[in-house]
Design an enzyme around this catalytic site. Structure first.
Site, PDB file in Angstrom:
ATOM      1  N   CYS A  86       0.840  -1.203   0.000  1.00 49.66           N
ATOM      2  CA  CYS A  86       0.000   0.000   0.000  1.00 49.66           C
ATOM      3  C   CYS A  86       0.875   1.253   0.000  1.00 49.66           C
ATOM      4  O   CYS A  86       0.600   2.207  -0.731  1.00 49.66           O
ATOM      5  CB  CYS A  86      -0.930  -0.002   1.213  1.00 49.66           C
ATOM      6  SG  CYS A  86      -1.983   1.466   1.325  1.00 49.66           S
ATOM      7  N   CYS A 114      -5.433  -2.861   6.967  1.00 47.38           N
ATOM      8  CA  CYS A 114      -6.340  -1.708   6.886  1.00 47.38           C
ATOM      9  C   CYS A 114      -7.717  -2.055   6.345  1.00 47.38           C
ATOM     10  O   CYS A 114      -8.724  -1.558   6.842  1.00 47.38           O
ATOM     11  CB  CYS A 114      -5.703  -0.604   6.054  1.00 47.38           C
ATOM     12  SG  CYS A 114      -5.183  -1.115   4.410  1.00 47.38           S
TER      13      CYS A 114
END
Length: 377
Positions: free
Chosen positions: A109, A209
């Protein structure tokens, strides 16, 4: 003046802060304002939740980010990177689990979203000089001509996040600021309380996340069909249980095996640990004690290398390595195989070195880069 920066020339520099709705990005924005920068916030939505799902923190996080920006008097932009996240992070995450490995999506990410898509948007659309994130890491500021900025560990050794940022190049580091990397976490919370920021007492986010507080097994089961199989002992090959899917287990895991109380061939009742996975037979292999020989490795082979200076290592070198977050540094020797692969030999054997995770290399305070662990040696 909390950070060691010359503020005289900052008023003409525009910084776009990645506002997550957490305390670290909130304080980052405040500190940059204190340093005299032109500061604006950018909230990213990287995951599309089902409206039916109980877990839906994005709306809460956006509201908190907006409240902080209002308090600080800065503008908050929003952007949806869900498509980029799915294509560049989540599909890789699923493929790795399907292959029986344990990936680290937070690293990907940072590589594909926060310091690529975010940086490009901030640069091309918002005309930023810098981006800033709430990571606990530091960077150097070159003083000599031709010198390049380096990635450094954060001051708070317990929170240091340079492990997650090893893929960044000198060029990306040069465009990035990490204000809270100079501070320890309690000081960050104290500043947030002092400034009456709504995020001051907000709990740190944990886990992956896009999974949030949901059960990992339930989430993964939505995307990959589970294949139950046998649990065998490493020493005798005795079947002592059943697993619900190899993808739910990682090397060194002790909890959640549901085989407690069973004695091994040696008559001991030591805790059972995952020591290996037999992908061909779909068998989970366990051994007793965290020092089981099958858990130990003398080294590893890594590929998908990202060196900060983007130059492959051509000669044997000594440094330290972390094979997981918050691990003590391991003295090691790197032996190049070719430009894409390296062999790493530890000074002392290590436990639970896990394929799919990242090996990140350091020279004292400097993060050199890293790669994906392909196999244990």
């Amino acid at each position: 003046m909390r950070l060691k920066r010359n503020m005289s020339d900052n008023s003409q520099k525009k910084v776009i802060v990645g506002m997550s709705g957490g305390v670290d990005s909130s304080v980052s924005a405040y500190l940059l304002l204190q340093q005299g920068y032109q500061v604006e916030g950018l909230f990213m939505k990287n995951w599309e939740e089902d409206d039916n799902e109980e877990y839906c923190s994005a709306a809460e996080d956006l509201a908190d980010a907006q409240a902080v920006c209002d308090k600080l008097g800065i503008h908050l932009h929003t952007i949806n990177f869900a498509a980029e996240y799915w294509d560049n992070v989540f599909e890789y995450f699923l493929a790795e689990y399907k292959a029986g490995r344990t990936p680290n999506p937070d690293i990907l990410c940072n590589k594909e979203i926060k310091f690529k898509a975010f940086l490009e948007f901030a640069d091309e659309v918002l005309e930023a000089d810098y981006i800033a994130m709430g990571h606990y890491t530091r960077r150097s500021f070159p003083t000599a001509e031709g010198e390049k900025p380096k990635m450094l560990r954060g001051v708070d050794s317990n929170k240091d996040q340079s492990y997650f940022l090893y893929t960044l190049s000198h060029e990306q580091i040069a465009r990035s600021l990490f204000p809270v990397g100079e501070l320890e976490k309690p000081e960050v919370r104290r500043i947030a309380e002092e400034q009456d920021l709504i995020t001051a007492k907000k709990k740190d986010s944990t886990g992956i996340c896009f999974i949030g507080e949901r059960k990992f097994t339930e989430f993964l089961g939505k995307y990959l069909p589970a294949q139950p199989g046998k649990i065998e002992t490493a020493d005798e090959g005795k079947v002592i249980g059943e697993h619900q899917g190899l993808m739910y287990h990682t090397l060194g895991q002790r909890k959640g095996l549901h085989i407690g109380g069973q004695k091994g061939g040696n008559g001991l009742e030591d805790a059972w640990y995952v020591v290996d996975k037999d992908l061909k037979r779909n068998v989970l292999i366990v051994g007793q004690g965290k020092d089981h020989p099958r858990l130990k490795s003398n080294g590893l082979v890594a590929s998908q290398l990202d060196w900060v200076d983007r130059q492959p290592i051509r000669e044997t070198m000594t440094c330290t390595v972390k094979t997981r977050y918050r691990q003590e540094d391991i003295p090691c020797t790197i032996i190049p195989i070719d430009d894409e692969n390296i062999k790493v030999i530890f000074d002392e054997p290590q436990i639970a070195v896990t394929p799919g995770q990242s090996a990140v290399f350091y020279s004292n305070e400097i993060c050199l880069g890293g790669g994906i662990i392909e196999q244990r040696i």
